[in-house]
Motif scaffolding. Structure first.
Motif, PDB file in Angstrom:
ATOM      1  N   GLU A   5       0.493  -1.568  -0.276  1.00 56.11           N
ATOM      2  CA  GLU A   5      -0.108  -0.040   0.396  1.00 56.11           C
ATOM      3  C   GLU A   5       0.417   1.567   0.176  1.00 56.11           C
ATOM      4  O   GLU A   5       0.269   2.290  -0.407  1.00 56.11           O
TER       5      GLU A   5
ATOM      6  N   SER B 263       1.172   2.012  -3.484  1.00 61.00           N
ATOM      7  CA  SER B 263      -0.064   2.284  -3.964  1.00 61.00           C
ATOM      8  C   SER B 263       0.021   3.278  -3.630  1.00 61.00           C
ATOM      9  O   SER B 263      -0.212   4.624  -4.629  1.00 61.00           O
TER      10      SER B 263
ATOM     11  N   SER C 113      -3.332  -8.514 -10.717  1.00 61.70           N
ATOM     12  CA  SER C 113      -3.304  -7.123 -10.415  1.00 61.70           C
ATOM     13  C   SER C 113      -1.818  -6.242 -10.697  1.00 61.70           C
ATOM     14  O   SER C 113      -1.754  -4.961 -11.223  1.00 61.70           O
ATOM     15  N   THR C 114      -1.412  -6.589  -9.696  1.00 63.36           N
ATOM     16  CA  THR C 114       0.244  -5.468 -10.112  1.00 63.36           C
ATOM     17  C   THR C 114       0.467  -6.009 -10.868  1.00 63.36           C
ATOM     18  O   THR C 114       2.108  -5.306 -10.883  1.00 63.36           O
TER      19      THR C 114
ATOM     20  N   THR D 276       0.116  -3.852 -13.447  1.00 67.14           N
ATOM     21  CA  THR D 276       0.454  -2.240 -12.844  1.00 67.14           C
ATOM     22  C   THR D 276       1.940  -2.093 -13.463  1.00 67.14           C
ATOM     23  O   THR D 276       2.108  -0.914 -14.138  1.00 67.14           O
TER      24      THR D 276
ATOM     25  N   SER E 273       3.006   0.213 -16.014  1.00 61.81           N
ATOM     26  CA  SER E 273       4.453   0.982 -15.189  1.00 61.81           C
ATOM     27  C   SER E 273       5.891   1.255 -15.967  1.00 61.81           C
ATOM     28  O   SER E 273       6.518   2.377 -16.237  1.00 61.81           O
TER      29      SER E 273
ATOM     30  N   GLN F 180      -1.865   1.335 -15.787  1.00 61.21           N
ATOM     31  CA  GLN F 180      -1.620   1.236 -14.274  1.00 61.21           C
ATOM     32  C   GLN F 180      -2.693   1.619 -13.454  1.00 61.21           C
ATOM     33  O   GLN F 180      -2.173   1.151 -12.214  1.00 61.21           O
TER      34      GLN F 180
ATOM     35  N   TYR G 186      -3.907  -0.538  -9.908  1.00 59.38           N
ATOM     36  CA  TYR G 186      -3.606  -0.752  -8.925  1.00 59.38           C
ATOM     37  C   TYR G 186      -4.659   0.139  -7.418  1.00 59.38           C
ATOM     38  O   TYR G 186      -4.958  -0.713  -6.326  1.00 59.38           O
TER      39      TYR G 186
ATOM     40  N   TRP H 234      -6.293  -2.713  -5.062  1.00 60.09           N
ATOM     41  CA  TRP H 234      -5.285  -3.527  -4.073  1.00 60.09           C
ATOM     42  C   TRP H 234      -5.438  -3.456  -2.968  1.00 60.09           C
ATOM     43  O   TRP H 234      -5.668  -4.732  -1.947  1.00 60.09           O
TER      44      TRP H 234
ATOM     45  N   VAL I 123       6.853  -0.627  -7.590  1.00 60.33           N
ATOM     46  CA  VAL I 123       6.231  -1.863  -7.868  1.00 60.33           C
ATOM     47  C   VAL I 123       6.520  -3.410  -8.651  1.00 60.33           C
ATOM     48  O   VAL I 123       5.603  -4.373  -7.893  1.00 60.33           O
TER      49      VAL I 123
END
Length: 497
Positions: free
Chosen positions: A34, A37, A96-97, A100, A104, A123, A126, A129, A195
């Motif tokens: 986080e 994030s 999802s990471t 992202t 990125s 992107q 995120y 998350w 990330v």
């Protein structure tokens, strides 16, 4: 007579015992995720002017990047959150990471408007998350019958990480740019690296949740929901960008709202719907989701008006005339206040009840923004208003996903927490469009061409404050002992298909 298990003050501390140690270990890894994030949300802000120059576009074109990411976040969160309930929240968090991180890295090499637009939008994965992290924590806490109380405290820590990351990102972006001799590619590689590291932290440090067997994805329901949300949010986006004179944007929004009807008809008949409207209309759930949308108005929609108000030349009869560096101090105070609010919420919930804490937080947000109506002439006064609003906002950002998780049946934790993000995003999109229209229509005779009238800003602040108070009223309908700990055996599962 024994005290009901749902009384939050009776819950054991999540910091003690084997279950608590496991949960705090989990939170330690998610804290880093986080934090990343937050870095993503703050890092690019001081670089906007440099990115505009690098891409050879106009300042106004950057609105399309933000709009595209807003659209994607509103669309993907419900689907990914539901998938988390079905196949495991860690798996979807990893997916999802990866998306992202890929976006990125794509931004590092993007050198044209359209390529950058696509990468910037992607992107936005995120945004799912935090809902997935809250679902993971609640799943682990549920096994020890302390899911609600553990989740409230852990969510507060995650919001601390989020806001701390945003502060570090905002302060670090420009400094990294200068340290790399204004090399855009090297500067953009820093969040991409962060990330990528977050992926491995999740992979090796975060345990998987326990998905419910026999689930299936309501594809048609999500398609209908996606079309409706896409139509509504597109209308709001075009309204903000093209202005109130563009008549067809209103038709677009009306069509999107009408499309919610066939969606509702479909999910009410489906055995495992995309969104269970029967759960959504329960007194412990609908006020939480409504509150998320209403506070999204101020948390996401009011930031641009606040920034322009603080930067307006006092020669217009209002405004503070602050430069970018001076405005950053007010933003910093607001973010620190959000951290304080996130940490205070579980303490207030334990001393009283979670419902009381939610109502108090909403009222605090309302008072902070309504104070602008009489206290807007000095930087100290504006900062004080923002600190008050920030304490309430920080508490709500942490509390709403945790409350939704506690109110959701077994097997619907992810989608419940994800919906708080979606409704907050829609509230922010609505507010952003409406505030842009209000400031244009209310603009009078001002000294500078870019300033809007004081009346327009007062209307914006009144809407932010009033919407927060409406949220507080809606939370009164929540049962008094809602969102407390319950035994794992008492959780209501989703019937397998």
């Amino acid at each position: 007579m024994t005290e009901p298990a749902s009384v939050s003050s009776a819950a054991p501390s999540p910091l003690h015992g084997k279950a608590g140690a496991i949960t705090m270990g989990l939170v330690g890894y998610l804290f880093f995720v986080e934090f990343v994030s937050g870095v993503l949300q703050g890092y690019y802000v001081p670089l906007i002017s440099d990115l505009v120059e690098y891409l050879g576009i106009r300042d106004a074109d950057f609105n399309w990047f933000e709009a595209a990411q807003l659209l994607l976040s509103a669309l993907v969160v419900p689907v990914l959150a539901k998938l988390g309930d079905m196949i495991g929240h860690k798996k979807v968090l990893l997916i999802s990471t990866v998306l992202t991180a890929g976006a990125s890295w794509w931004l590092v090499f993007a050198d044209s408007f359209w390529v950058f637009l696509v990468a910037w939008a992607l992107q936005g994965f995120y945004v799912v998350w935090l809902p997935l992290e809250v679902a993971l924590i609640f799943d682990r806490g549920r096994r020890s019958d302390t899911g609600a109380s553990q989740t409230r405290r852990a969510a507060g820590y995650l919001v601390v990480a989020l806001e701390a990351g945003a502060i570090v990102g905002a302060l670090g972006g420009a400094r990294v740019f200068a340290a790399f001799n204004e090399n855009v590619m090297l500067t953009l590689s820093i969040p991409a690296i962060a990330v990528t590291v977050a992926f491995f932290v999740i992979l090796f440090g975060v345990p998987e949740s326990t998905p419910q067997p026999g689930r299936r994805l309501d594809t048609i329901g999500f398609i209908l929901l996606t079309i409706a949300l896409l139509t509504v949010t597109s209308g709001l986006t075009f309204l903000r960008i093209n202005g109130p004179a563009t008549w067809w944007v209103y038709g677009l929004m009306v069509v999107g709202l009408l499309l919610l009807y066939p969606f509702g008809r479909w999910v009410l008949k489906h055995p495992d719907p995309a969104i269970d409207l029967r759960v959504l209309r329960q007194p412990s759930m609908w006020p939480v989701q409504l509150t998320a949308g209403l506070v999204g108005i101020s948390i996401l929609g009011a930031q641009a008006p606040l920034s322009t108000f603080a930067g307006t030349d006092p020669a217009n009869g209002f405004g503070l005339g602050l430069d970018a560096a001076e405005r950053s101090y007010i933003i910093g105070a607001y973010l620190i206040a959000m951290i304080i609010g996130a940490l205070l919420f579980p303490l207030v919930s334990r001393r009283f009840t979670p419902r009381f804490a939610l109502i108090a937080a909403s009222i605090t947000v309302g008072l902070g923004y309504l104070a602008f109506l009489v206290n807007n002439a000095t930087a100290v006064g504006v900062t004080l208003n923002m600190v008050v609003a920030g304490i309430g906002s920080g508490a709500l950002v942490a509390a709403l996903p945790a409350a939704a998780a506690a109110a959701a049946p077994l097997g619907q934790t992810g989608i419940a927490t994800g919906l708080t993000n979606t409704t907050k995003t829609i509230g922010g999109a609505f507010a952003s469009a409406v505030f842009a229209v209000v400031l244009v229509l209310a603009a009078g005779q001002v000294v500078t061409e870019t300033a809007s009238s004081l009346l327009g800003y007062l209307i914006v602040f009144a809407i932010c404050g009033g919407s927060a108070l409406v949220a507080a009223v809606s939370l009164v309908f929540v049962p008094r002992l809602a969102f407390g700990d319950v035994a794992a055996d008492d959780a209501v599962p989703v019937a397998p298909q």
